[in-house]
Scaffold this motif. Structure first.
Motif, mmCIF file in Angstrom:
data_model
loop_
_atom_site.group_PDB
_atom_site.id
_atom_site.type_symbol
_atom_site.label_atom_id
_atom_site.label_comp_id
_atom_site.label_asym_id
_atom_site.label_seq_id
_atom_site.Cartn_x
_atom_site.Cartn_y
_atom_site.Cartn_z
ATOM 1 N N LYS A 290 0.834 -1.207 0.000
ATOM 2 C CA LYS A 290 0.000 0.000 0.000
ATOM 3 C C LYS A 290 0.870 1.258 0.000
ATOM 4 O O LYS A 290 0.573 2.228 -0.699
ATOM 5 C CB LYS A 290 -0.931 0.017 1.216
ATOM 6 N N ASP A 291 1.943 1.233 0.793
ATOM 7 C CA ASP A 291 2.836 2.393 0.842
ATOM 8 C C ASP A 291 3.464 2.655 -0.523
ATOM 9 O O ASP A 291 3.565 3.814 -0.943
ATOM 10 C CB ASP A 291 3.934 2.177 1.889
ATOM 11 N N ALA A 292 3.872 1.593 -1.211
ATOM 12 C CA ALA A 292 4.447 1.756 -2.555
ATOM 13 C C ALA A 292 3.422 2.391 -3.486
ATOM 14 O O ALA A 292 3.754 3.281 -4.280
ATOM 15 C CB ALA A 292 4.915 0.407 -3.096
ATOM 16 N N MET A 293 2.172 1.942 -3.382
ATOM 17 C CA MET A 293 1.113 2.502 -4.221
ATOM 18 C C MET A 293 0.860 3.966 -3.870
ATOM 19 O O MET A 293 0.675 4.801 -4.759
ATOM 20 C CB MET A 293 -0.157 1.669 -4.083
ATOM 21 N N ASN A 294 0.861 4.271 -2.578
ATOM 22 C CA ASN A 294 0.651 5.654 -2.145
ATOM 23 C C ASN A 294 1.791 6.564 -2.593
ATOM 24 O O ASN A 294 1.607 7.773 -2.708
ATOM 25 C CB ASN A 294 0.485 5.724 -0.624
ATOM 26 N N ASN A 295 2.953 5.966 -2.843
ATOM 27 C CA ASN A 295 4.111 6.729 -3.301
ATOM 28 C C ASN A 295 4.239 6.737 -4.815
ATOM 29 O O ASN A 295 5.280 7.124 -5.351
ATOM 30 C CB ASN A 295 5.390 6.191 -2.654
ATOM 31 N N GLY A 296 3.188 6.281 -5.515
ATOM 32 C CA GLY A 296 3.153 6.433 -6.964
ATOM 33 C C GLY A 296 3.231 5.173 -7.795
ATOM 34 O O GLY A 296 3.102 5.240 -9.010
ATOM 35 N N ALA A 297 3.462 4.017 -7.178
ATOM 36 C CA ALA A 297 3.510 2.774 -7.957
ATOM 37 C C ALA A 297 2.106 2.429 -8.436
ATOM 38 O O ALA A 297 1.181 2.337 -7.639
ATOM 39 C CB ALA A 297 4.078 1.637 -7.112
ATOM 40 N N THR A 298 1.957 2.252 -9.744
ATOM 41 C CA THR A 298 0.625 1.973 -10.301
ATOM 42 C C THR A 298 0.553 0.637 -11.024
ATOM 43 O O THR A 298 -0.535 0.176 -11.346
ATOM 44 C CB THR A 298 0.190 3.084 -11.273
ATOM 45 N N THR A 299 1.698 0.028 -11.282
ATOM 46 C CA THR A 299 1.719 -1.265 -11.964
ATOM 47 C C THR A 299 2.397 -2.296 -11.069
ATOM 48 O O THR A 299 3.118 -1.941 -10.129
ATOM 49 C CB THR A 299 2.499 -1.187 -13.294
ATOM 50 N N LEU A 300 2.193 -3.562 -11.392
ATOM 51 C CA LEU A 300 2.853 -4.635 -10.654
ATOM 52 C C LEU A 300 4.363 -4.437 -10.700
ATOM 53 O O LEU A 300 5.046 -4.560 -9.677
ATOM 54 C CB LEU A 300 2.472 -5.996 -11.244
ATOM 55 N N GLU A 301 4.875 -4.105 -11.842
ATOM 56 C CA GLU A 301 6.312 -3.922 -12.000
ATOM 57 C C GLU A 301 6.836 -2.798 -11.108
ATOM 58 O O GLU A 301 7.919 -2.901 -10.529
ATOM 59 C CB GLU A 301 6.662 -3.651 -13.468
ATOM 60 N N GLU A 302 6.084 -1.712 -10.999
ATOM 61 C CA GLU A 302 6.499 -0.599 -10.139
ATOM 62 C C GLU A 302 6.453 -0.989 -8.673
ATOM 63 O O GLU A 302 7.334 -0.590 -7.895
ATOM 64 C CB GLU A 302 5.631 0.627 -10.409
ATOM 65 N N VAL A 303 5.446 -1.758 -8.268
ATOM 66 C CA VAL A 303 5.375 -2.245 -6.886
ATOM 67 C C VAL A 303 6.550 -3.178 -6.615
ATOM 68 O O VAL A 303 7.191 -3.098 -5.562
ATOM 69 C CB VAL A 303 4.028 -2.945 -6.597
ATOM 70 N N GLN A 304 6.865 -4.046 -7.580
ATOM 71 C CA GLN A 304 7.998 -4.949 -7.418
ATOM 72 C C GLN A 304 9.306 -4.169 -7.295
ATOM 73 O O GLN A 304 10.150 -4.496 -6.463
ATOM 74 C CB GLN A 304 8.082 -5.913 -8.601
ATOM 75 N N GLU A 305 9.463 -3.142 -8.101
ATOM 76 C CA GLU A 305 10.675 -2.326 -8.046
ATOM 77 C C GLU A 305 10.805 -1.630 -6.691
ATOM 78 O O GLU A 305 11.894 -1.553 -6.124
ATOM 79 C CB GLU A 305 10.657 -1.290 -9.170
ATOM 80 N N ALA A 306 9.693 -1.143 -6.168
ATOM 81 C CA ALA A 306 9.713 -0.407 -4.904
ATOM 82 C C ALA A 306 9.898 -1.308 -3.691
ATOM 83 O O ALA A 306 10.481 -0.883 -2.689
ATOM 84 C CB ALA A 306 8.421 0.402 -4.759
ATOM 85 N N THR A 307 9.395 -2.543 -3.762
ATOM 86 C CA THR A 307 9.379 -3.410 -2.576
ATOM 87 C C THR A 307 10.191 -4.696 -2.718
ATOM 88 O O THR A 307 10.460 -5.347 -1.715
ATOM 89 C CB THR A 307 7.929 -3.825 -2.246
ATOM 90 N N ASN A 308 10.500 -5.088 -3.919
ATOM 91 C CA ASN A 308 11.118 -6.377 -4.254
ATOM 92 C C ASN A 308 10.160 -7.552 -4.077
ATOM 93 O O ASN A 308 10.545 -8.699 -4.285
ATOM 94 C CB ASN A 308 12.408 -6.626 -3.468
ATOM 95 N N ALA A 309 8.926 -7.300 -3.697
ATOM 96 C CA ALA A 309 7.931 -8.367 -3.551
ATOM 97 C C ALA A 309 7.665 -9.011 -4.902
ATOM 98 O O ALA A 309 7.562 -8.328 -5.912
ATOM 99 C CB ALA A 309 6.624 -7.813 -2.989
ATOM 100 N N GLY A 310 7.579 -10.325 -4.903
ATOM 101 C CA GLY A 310 7.267 -11.038 -6.130
ATOM 102 C C GLY A 310 8.424 -11.180 -7.090
ATOM 103 O O GLY A 310 8.236 -11.604 -8.228
ATOM 104 N N THR A 311 9.628 -10.846 -6.660
ATOM 105 C CA THR A 311 10.767 -10.899 -7.565
ATOM 106 C C THR A 311 11.645 -12.125 -7.354
ATOM 107 O O THR A 311 12.578 -12.348 -8.127
ATOM 108 C CB THR A 311 11.642 -9.636 -7.439
#
Length: 56
Positions: free
Chosen positions: A19-40
């Motif tokens: 949620k924090d990654a999304m609140n900071n501008g991540a809008t795609t799965l790839e952007e969330v992965q880049e911000a958090t490393n989740a799912g990588t």
């Protein structure tokens, strides 16, 4: 959903981290992965990440 639930066990990312990654501008799965490393690592949590993203 419990925001402290660990969604990605490989790197210890919680629902709140996503949620924090999304609140900071991540809008795609790839952007969330880049911000958090989740799912990588194994990718087993990608469906859960997408569910959280859809629920906003």
């Amino acid at each position: 959903m419990d925001m402290s639930e660990v969604i990605c066990g490989c790197v210890g990312v919680t629902a709140q981290d996503i949620k924090d990654a999304m609140n900071n501008g991540a809008t795609t799965l790839e952007e969330v992965q880049e911000a958090t490393n989740a799912g990588t690592c194994c990718g087993g949590c990608v469906d859960k990440i997408e569910e959280i993203m859809i629920a906003k």
